[in-house]
Design a protein around this motif. Structure first.
Motif, PDB file in Angstrom:
ATOM      1  N   ASN A  34      42.016  31.457  37.723  1.00 42.70           N
ATOM      2  CA  ASN A  34      42.471  32.481  38.680  1.00 42.70           C
ATOM      3  C   ASN A  34      43.874  32.229  39.207  1.00 42.70           C
ATOM      4  O   ASN A  34      44.309  32.910  40.138  1.00 42.70           O
ATOM      5  N   LEU A  37      46.160  35.363  38.730  1.00 40.82           N
ATOM      6  CA  LEU A  37      45.642  36.462  39.552  1.00 40.82           C
ATOM      7  C   LEU A  37      46.027  36.278  41.014  1.00 40.82           C
ATOM      8  O   LEU A  37      46.501  37.203  41.677  1.00 40.82           O
ATOM      9  N   ALA A  44      43.863  38.452  47.214  1.00 39.33           N
ATOM     10  CA  ALA A  44      42.659  38.491  46.376  1.00 39.33           C
ATOM     11  C   ALA A  44      42.021  37.119  46.228  1.00 39.33           C
ATOM     12  O   ALA A  44      40.942  36.995  45.661  1.00 39.33           O
ATOM     13  N   SER A  45      42.667  36.099  46.746  1.00 40.79           N
ATOM     14  CA  SER A  45      42.179  34.728  46.592  1.00 40.79           C
ATOM     15  C   SER A  45      40.741  34.575  47.070  1.00 40.79           C
ATOM     16  O   SER A  45      39.904  33.994  46.378  1.00 40.79           O
ATOM     17  N   TYR A  48      38.111  36.341  44.782  1.00 46.43           N
ATOM     18  CA  TYR A  48      37.854  35.712  43.488  1.00 46.43           C
ATOM     19  C   TYR A  48      37.460  34.246  43.596  1.00 46.43           C
ATOM     20  O   TYR A  48      37.330  33.558  42.598  1.00 46.43           O
TER      21      TYR A  48
END
Length: 77
Positions: A34, A37, A44-45, A48
């Protein structure tokens, strides 16, 4: 890579930069899942599960020692 396990999780991409250098220098195979991303969308950490450091089970003790040293000695202001 299916044998790799998660040993640590980070919330932001900048937190893994020093660790990457150390793991490369020691020749320890790793994967930061990740990472790209979270680099693109830091918010968004949490969604995800953060950036997960995955290593081979044979390297657990070595990597844990490295992580402990970084946590005890690295001070980022």
């Amino acid at each position: 890579m299916t044998e790799f396990i998660t040993i640590a999780t980070f919330n932001f991409a900048h937190e893994v930069m020093v660790l990457k250098t150390i793991l490369d220098r020691e020749g320890i195979p790793y994967l930061f899942q990740n990472e790209n991303l979270v680099s693109i969308d830091p918010f968004a950490s949490l969604a995800y599960g953060g950036i997960q450091l995955k290593i081979h089970p044979n390297d657990i003790e070595t990597v844990q020692t490295i992580l402990d040293d970084l946590n005890n000695n690295l001070k980022i202001v």
